[in-house]
Write a protein that holds these residues in place. Structure first.
Motif, PDB file in Angstrom:
ATOM      1  N   THR A  38      38.788  35.031  37.734  1.00 32.39           N
ATOM      2  CA  THR A  38      39.818  33.570  38.030  1.00 32.39           C
ATOM      3  C   THR A  38      39.281  32.809  39.058  1.00 32.39           C
ATOM      4  O   THR A  38      40.057  31.597  39.234  1.00 32.39           O
ATOM      5  CB  THR A  38      41.310  34.032  38.118  1.00 32.39           C
ATOM      6  OG1 THR A  38      41.305  34.825  39.502  1.00 32.39           O
ATOM      7  CG2 THR A  38      41.635  34.927  36.701  1.00 32.39           C
ATOM      8  N   LYS A  39      38.139  33.223  39.614  1.00 35.44           N
ATOM      9  CA  LYS A  39      37.980  32.187  41.057  1.00 35.44           C
ATOM     10  C   LYS A  39      39.314  32.140  41.825  1.00 35.44           C
ATOM     11  O   LYS A  39      39.546  31.302  42.324  1.00 35.44           O
ATOM     12  CB  LYS A  39      37.147  30.988  40.691  1.00 35.44           C
ATOM     13  CG  LYS A  39      36.130  31.008  39.619  1.00 35.44           C
ATOM     14  CD  LYS A  39      34.854  31.742  40.371  1.00 35.44           C
ATOM     15  CE  LYS A  39      33.943  32.093  39.417  1.00 35.44           C
ATOM     16  NZ  LYS A  39      32.700  32.883  39.994  1.00 35.44           N
ATOM     17  N   GLY A  40      39.711  33.318  42.140  1.00 30.28           N
ATOM     18  CA  GLY A  40      41.210  33.590  42.836  1.00 30.28           C
ATOM     19  C   GLY A  40      40.756  33.652  44.251  1.00 30.28           C
ATOM     20  O   GLY A  40      40.017  33.529  44.804  1.00 30.28           O
ATOM     21  N   ASP A  97      45.333  35.824  39.640  1.00 28.80           N
ATOM     22  CA  ASP A  97      45.009  34.441  40.269  1.00 28.80           C
ATOM     23  C   ASP A  97      44.950  34.501  42.185  1.00 28.80           C
ATOM     24  O   ASP A  97      43.981  34.042  42.599  1.00 28.80           O
ATOM     25  CB  ASP A  97      45.682  33.287  40.020  1.00 28.80           C
ATOM     26  CG  ASP A  97      45.601  33.099  38.233  1.00 28.80           C
ATOM     27  OD1 ASP A  97      44.359  32.637  37.981  1.00 28.80           O
ATOM     28  OD2 ASP A  97      46.274  33.548  37.390  1.00 28.80           O
ATOM     29  N   VAL A  98      45.984  35.238  42.365  1.00 33.82           N
ATOM     30  CA  VAL A  98      46.021  35.055  43.833  1.00 33.82           C
ATOM     31  C   VAL A  98      46.955  36.661  44.178  1.00 33.82           C
ATOM     32  O   VAL A  98      47.703  37.103  43.392  1.00 33.82           O
ATOM     33  CB  VAL A  98      47.227  34.096  44.300  1.00 33.82           C
ATOM     34  CG1 VAL A  98      47.331  34.110  45.805  1.00 33.82           C
ATOM     35  CG2 VAL A  98      46.718  32.732  43.780  1.00 33.82           C
ATOM     36  N   MET A  99      46.352  37.081  45.341  1.00 35.82           N
ATOM     37  CA  MET A  99      47.263  38.041  45.954  1.00 35.82           C
ATOM     38  C   MET A  99      47.712  37.618  47.488  1.00 35.82           C
ATOM     39  O   MET A  99      46.894  37.188  48.221  1.00 35.82           O
ATOM     40  CB  MET A  99      46.381  39.544  46.107  1.00 35.82           C
ATOM     41  CG  MET A  99      47.378  40.492  46.671  1.00 35.82           C
ATOM     42  SD  MET A  99      46.399  42.162  46.638  1.00 35.82           S
ATOM     43  CE  MET A  99      45.016  41.970  47.674  1.00 35.82           C
ATOM     44  N   LYS A 157      50.064  30.674  37.062  1.00 35.01           N
ATOM     45  CA  LYS A 157      49.171  31.546  37.912  1.00 35.01           C
ATOM     46  C   LYS A 157      49.793  32.819  38.018  1.00 35.01           C
ATOM     47  O   LYS A 157      50.926  32.798  38.350  1.00 35.01           O
ATOM     48  CB  LYS A 157      48.702  30.948  39.000  1.00 35.01           C
ATOM     49  CG  LYS A 157      47.636  29.924  38.859  1.00 35.01           C
ATOM     50  CD  LYS A 157      46.953  29.343  40.297  1.00 35.01           C
ATOM     51  CE  LYS A 157      45.893  28.335  39.982  1.00 35.01           C
ATOM     52  NZ  LYS A 157      45.141  27.832  41.397  1.00 35.01           N
ATOM     53  N   ALA A 158      49.029  34.025  37.855  1.00 31.55           N
ATOM     54  CA  ALA A 158      49.595  35.324  38.169  1.00 31.55           C
ATOM     55  C   ALA A 158      49.509  35.578  39.541  1.00 31.55           C
ATOM     56  O   ALA A 158      48.107  35.683  40.147  1.00 31.55           O
ATOM     57  CB  ALA A 158      49.068  36.414  37.265  1.00 31.55           C
ATOM     58  N   VAL A 159      50.405  35.828  40.728  1.00 33.38           N
ATOM     59  CA  VAL A 159      50.410  36.112  41.956  1.00 33.38           C
ATOM     60  C   VAL A 159      51.046  37.303  42.301  1.00 33.38           C
ATOM     61  O   VAL A 159      52.052  37.620  42.085  1.00 33.38           O
ATOM     62  CB  VAL A 159      51.130  34.899  42.575  1.00 33.38           C
ATOM     63  CG1 VAL A 159      50.935  35.096  44.159  1.00 33.38           C
ATOM     64  CG2 VAL A 159      50.554  33.364  42.315  1.00 33.38           C
ATOM     65  N   ILE A 160      50.354  38.196  42.901  1.00 34.20           N
ATOM     66  CA  ILE A 160      50.758  39.471  43.349  1.00 34.20           C
ATOM     67  C   ILE A 160      51.322  39.185  44.850  1.00 34.20           C
ATOM     68  O   ILE A 160      50.514  38.709  45.439  1.00 34.20           O
ATOM     69  CB  ILE A 160      49.905  40.642  43.195  1.00 34.20           C
ATOM     70  CG1 ILE A 160      49.360  40.875  41.891  1.00 34.20           C
ATOM     71  CG2 ILE A 160      50.279  41.971  44.005  1.00 34.20           C
ATOM     72  CD1 ILE A 160      48.264  41.940  41.840  1.00 34.20           C
ATOM     73  N   ILE A 161      52.262  39.804  45.169  1.00 35.33           N
ATOM     74  CA  ILE A 161      52.818  39.713  46.613  1.00 35.33           C
ATOM     75  C   ILE A 161      53.188  40.944  46.751  1.00 35.33           C
ATOM     76  O   ILE A 161      54.307  41.752  46.634  1.00 35.33           O
ATOM     77  CB  ILE A 161      54.130  38.842  46.627  1.00 35.33           C
ATOM     78  CG1 ILE A 161      54.097  37.456  45.975  1.00 35.33           C
ATOM     79  CG2 ILE A 161      54.569  38.626  48.163  1.00 35.33           C
ATOM     80  CD1 ILE A 161      55.273  36.424  45.698  1.00 35.33           C
TER      81      ILE A 161
END
Length: 222
Positions: free
Chosen positions: A112-114, A90-92, A7-11
Motif C-alpha cells: 500500500t506504500k504505507g 495502510d498505517v501503523m 485507510k486501515a490504520v493499526i494503533i
C-alpha cells in the motif's frame, strides 16, 4: 478532505490516553481504526466513541483486538484478522510498544506504500528517573526508527517517530518540567497532532526522523 479516508490504520497501545485521542482523530478523518491493546474493556470503551460511516459494507468501520504484540503468534493472528476485514494495512501507529511487530506488518505496508509512526512517551515519573536516562531511551528509539526507515525506503514505506516528553492532562509541577523550556508538559492531543502529520500524505517526503514533542527539552542537548 479527510486525510485518511478508507485507510486501515493499526494503533498498538490503543488502550491509553494517547491511543484514545489518536483513534478518535483518525476516525474523524476517515480512517478504519484497528484498536490493539491488552485491556479489552478499555478498547471497547474507546470503540464506542469512534464515529461510524453507515455506508460501510461490514458491521462497523472499526475493530478492537485484544492482543500482546510482543508475542509472534498473536501478531500473526492480529494481521490475519485485519486483512480478513479490510484486505489491506495502510498505517501503523505504534504507541509505547515493542517494535518487533514491524517485520510482520511491513510486507503489507509495501503493498500500500504505507507508513509507520513509532511513539515513545513518558507517562509517569519513576523514582530513579533522570534526564540522562530519558535521553538514552529516546536515542534508542531514534536509532531503531532511522535504521528501519533507511532499510524500507526503497520499498516505498516511510517510518518515523514521535519522541514525546512527559505526557499528562494537567500541568502540576514535576521533575520533567524543570528541564522544559516551555515550562509545561505535553497533552495527549499534542502528541496526536504530530502523529497524524507524520502518518498523513502531508509528510510524504519525510522518513527516518524523530519529531520531539517535549516542550524544547531536546533543543537543550549539545
Amino acid at each position: 478532505m479527510k486525510r485518511f479516508n478508507d485507510k486501515a490504520v493499526i494503533i498498538t497501545g490503543a488502550d491509553s490516553d494517547i491511543g484514545r485521542t489518536t483513534a478518535i482523530r483518525l476516525a474523524r478523518e476517515g480512517a478504519n481504526c484497528v484498536l490493539v491493546g491488552i485491556n479489552h474493556d478499555i478498547l471497547e470503551y474507546i470503540y464506542e466513541d469512534l464515529p461510524q460511516d453507515t455506508t460501510w459494507i461490514n458491521t462497523g468501520n472499526h475493530l478492537t483486538v485484544t492482543s500482546d504484540v510482543n508475542e509472534p503468534v498473536q501478531i500473526a493472528g492480529l494481521i490475519k484478522h485485519v486483512l480478513d476485514k479490510y484486505e489491506r494495512i495502510d498505517v501503523m501507529v505504534n504507541i509505547d510498544t515493542e517494535v518487533g511487530i514491524h517485520q510482520s506488518v511491513i510486507p503489507e505496508l509495501i503493498k500500500t506504500k504505507g507508513n509507520i509512526v513509532n511513539v515513545s512517551t513518558l507517562t509517569d515519573m519513576p523514582n530513579d528517573w533522570s534526564i540522562e536516562a530519558y535521553n538514552a531511551e529516546q536515542d534508542s528509539l531514534t536509532g531503531i526508527t532511522k535504521a528501519l526507515a533507511l532499510e524500507n525506503a526503497p520499498k516505498g514505506v516511510r517510518i518515523n517517530a514521535v519522541v514525546a516528553g512527559l505526557v499528562t492532562t494537567d500541568n502540576s509541577h514535576n521533575p520533567f518540567v524543570t528541564h522544559c523550556p516551555l515550562g509545561k508538559t505535553a497533552t495527549p492531543a499534542n502528541v496526536t497532532d504530530a502523529v497524524l502529520f507524520l502518518a498523513s500524505d502531508d509528510a510524504a517526503m519525510i522518513t527516518g526522523i524523530s519529531l520531539p514533542v517535549d516542550g524544547g527539552v531536546s533543543a537543550l542537548r549539545s
